[in-house]
Design a protein around this motif. Structure first.
Motif, mmCIF file in Angstrom:
data_model
loop_
_atom_site.group_PDB
_atom_site.id
_atom_site.type_symbol
_atom_site.label_atom_id
_atom_site.label_comp_id
_atom_site.label_asym_id
_atom_site.label_seq_id
_atom_site.Cartn_x
_atom_site.Cartn_y
_atom_site.Cartn_z
ATOM 1 N N SER A 13 32.283 28.080 -10.102
ATOM 2 C CA SER A 13 32.870 26.734 -10.394
ATOM 3 C C SER A 13 34.109 26.769 -9.809
ATOM 4 C CB SER A 13 32.705 26.652 -11.966
ATOM 5 O OG SER A 13 33.493 27.605 -12.622
ATOM 6 N N PHE A 14 34.973 25.493 -9.933
ATOM 7 C CA PHE A 14 36.402 25.495 -9.695
ATOM 8 C C PHE A 14 37.312 26.310 -10.345
ATOM 9 C CE2 PHE A 14 40.428 23.331 -9.727
ATOM 10 C CZ PHE A 14 40.881 23.316 -8.647
ATOM 11 N N ARG A 15 36.960 26.333 -11.765
ATOM 12 C CA ARG A 15 37.921 27.014 -12.867
ATOM 13 C C ARG A 15 37.831 28.717 -12.470
ATOM 14 N NH1 ARG A 15 34.292 28.431 -16.953
ATOM 15 N NH2 ARG A 15 32.685 27.034 -17.325
ATOM 16 N N ASP A 16 36.610 29.043 -11.989
ATOM 17 C CA ASP A 16 36.622 30.474 -11.790
ATOM 18 C C ASP A 16 36.990 30.998 -10.439
ATOM 19 O OD1 ASP A 16 35.250 30.974 -13.992
ATOM 20 O OD2 ASP A 16 33.147 30.427 -13.662
ATOM 21 N N LEU A 17 37.544 30.179 -9.444
ATOM 22 C CA LEU A 17 38.017 30.599 -8.194
ATOM 23 C C LEU A 17 39.388 30.946 -8.497
ATOM 24 C CD1 LEU A 17 37.083 27.347 -5.871
ATOM 25 C CD2 LEU A 17 36.105 29.776 -5.867
ATOM 26 N N ASP A 18 39.998 31.915 -7.903
ATOM 27 C CA ASP A 18 41.139 32.438 -7.959
ATOM 28 C C ASP A 18 41.983 31.745 -6.817
ATOM 29 O OD1 ASP A 18 41.592 34.187 -5.342
ATOM 30 O OD2 ASP A 18 39.861 35.010 -6.313
ATOM 31 N N ALA A 19 43.363 31.737 -7.268
ATOM 32 C CA ALA A 19 44.138 30.875 -6.237
ATOM 33 C C ALA A 19 44.001 31.344 -4.735
ATOM 34 C CB ALA A 19 45.504 30.928 -6.663
ATOM 35 N N THR A 21 41.512 32.713 -3.105
ATOM 36 C CA THR A 21 40.159 32.220 -2.566
ATOM 37 C C THR A 21 40.111 31.029 -2.262
ATOM 38 O OG1 THR A 21 39.048 34.143 -3.789
ATOM 39 C CG2 THR A 21 37.771 32.159 -3.042
ATOM 40 N N LEU A 22 40.742 30.209 -3.289
ATOM 41 C CA LEU A 22 40.635 28.285 -3.140
ATOM 42 C C LEU A 22 41.760 28.244 -1.989
ATOM 43 C CD1 LEU A 22 40.152 25.683 -4.012
ATOM 44 C CD2 LEU A 22 42.122 26.067 -5.757
ATOM 45 N N TYR A 23 42.660 28.723 -1.822
ATOM 46 C CA TYR A 23 43.612 28.562 -0.691
ATOM 47 C C TYR A 23 42.827 28.669 0.590
ATOM 48 C CZ TYR A 23 47.402 28.630 2.400
ATOM 49 O OH TYR A 23 48.282 28.551 3.697
ATOM 50 N N ALA A 24 42.044 29.783 0.830
ATOM 51 C CA ALA A 24 41.390 30.164 1.908
ATOM 52 C C ALA A 24 40.084 29.187 2.246
ATOM 53 C CB ALA A 24 40.724 31.420 1.858
ATOM 54 N N ILE A 25 39.550 28.795 1.321
ATOM 55 C CA ILE A 25 38.542 27.932 1.170
ATOM 56 C C ILE A 25 39.171 26.403 1.738
ATOM 57 C CG2 ILE A 25 37.144 26.043 -0.151
ATOM 58 C CD1 ILE A 25 36.424 28.800 -1.752
ATOM 59 N N HIS A 55 30.808 26.120 -5.471
ATOM 60 C CA HIS A 55 31.279 26.482 -4.359
ATOM 61 C C HIS A 55 30.765 27.770 -4.090
ATOM 62 C CE1 HIS A 55 34.814 23.781 -4.742
ATOM 63 N NE2 HIS A 55 34.615 23.984 -6.097
ATOM 64 N N VAL A 56 30.148 27.674 -2.731
ATOM 65 C CA VAL A 56 29.239 28.719 -2.308
ATOM 66 C C VAL A 56 30.042 29.217 -0.962
ATOM 67 C CG1 VAL A 56 26.933 29.450 -1.540
ATOM 68 C CG2 VAL A 56 27.189 27.498 -3.176
ATOM 69 N N TRP A 57 30.464 30.435 -0.906
ATOM 70 C CA TRP A 57 30.852 30.933 0.558
ATOM 71 C C TRP A 57 30.463 32.123 0.833
ATOM 72 C CZ3 TRP A 57 33.200 30.907 -4.187
ATOM 73 C CH2 TRP A 57 33.914 32.005 -4.577
ATOM 74 N N LEU A 58 30.485 32.693 1.981
ATOM 75 C CA LEU A 58 30.296 33.898 2.630
ATOM 76 C C LEU A 58 31.456 34.841 2.706
ATOM 77 C CD1 LEU A 58 28.005 35.839 3.705
ATOM 78 C CD2 LEU A 58 27.936 34.791 5.773
ATOM 79 N N THR A 59 31.582 35.900 2.515
ATOM 80 C CA THR A 59 32.861 36.690 2.808
ATOM 81 C C THR A 59 32.597 37.927 3.808
ATOM 82 O OG1 THR A 59 32.702 37.917 1.040
ATOM 83 C CG2 THR A 59 34.181 35.914 0.658
ATOM 84 N N ARG A 60 33.473 38.325 4.331
ATOM 85 C CA ARG A 60 33.374 39.663 4.806
ATOM 86 C C ARG A 60 34.680 40.371 4.485
ATOM 87 N NH1 ARG A 60 33.089 39.317 10.406
ATOM 88 N NH2 ARG A 60 30.873 39.067 10.535
#
Length: 147
Positions: A13-19, A21-25, A55-60
């Protein structure tokens, strides 16, 4: 020799995104939708922070390869902002995210506004055109739904 970072799908959720990660998204979304596609529009639309948004994302490692969001529209889920980083295209990342998003959504109906040239892509996941095409920010789109 360092091992190659593994790919991982994350949901928050939005509140669980760190700054960071949110910036990168947001940077990925702006780089593709506003800059690459030349569509000046309010990319940060206020819906990211809604309580039902996932929010759903794929990281490496620290790199975001692909992203999408799921909006709660009162019984129907709206998939949007589906994006793959330019350097990660043709790797099947958007397909993996769509498959994962559909497991998050479960049996609830889902809709999306697809760029018209991606109709067949979304069709692979059970989405069907459900109305007339339209132009948004100069790009032809079609409404699609999955029951």
């Amino acid at each position: 020799m360092h091992p190659e970072p593994r790919e991982e799908i994350r949901v928050a959720s939005f509140r669980d995104l760190d700054a960071t990660t949110l910036y990168a998204i947001l940077k990925l979304r702006v780089d593709v939708f506003v800059v690459e596609q030349k569509c000046p529009y309010p990319e940060i639309d206020g819906r990211d922070a809604e309580p039902g948004t996932r929010h759903v994302w794929l990281t490496r490692g620290d790199e975001i390869l692909a992203y999408l969001r799921i909006l709660d529209e009162g019984g129907t889920e709206r998939i949007g902002r589906v994006v793959t980083a330019p350097q990660a295209r043709q790797g099947g990342h958007a397909s993996r995210l769509m498959e994962h998003a559909l497991t998050v959504i479960g049996n609830r109906p889902a809709v999306l506004g697809a760029q018209a040239h991606l109709e067949a892509f979304y069709g692979r996941f059970g989405f069907e055109v459900c109305g007339d095409g339209y132009v948004e920010d100069g790009i032809p789109h079609v409404p699609m739904k999955r029951s």
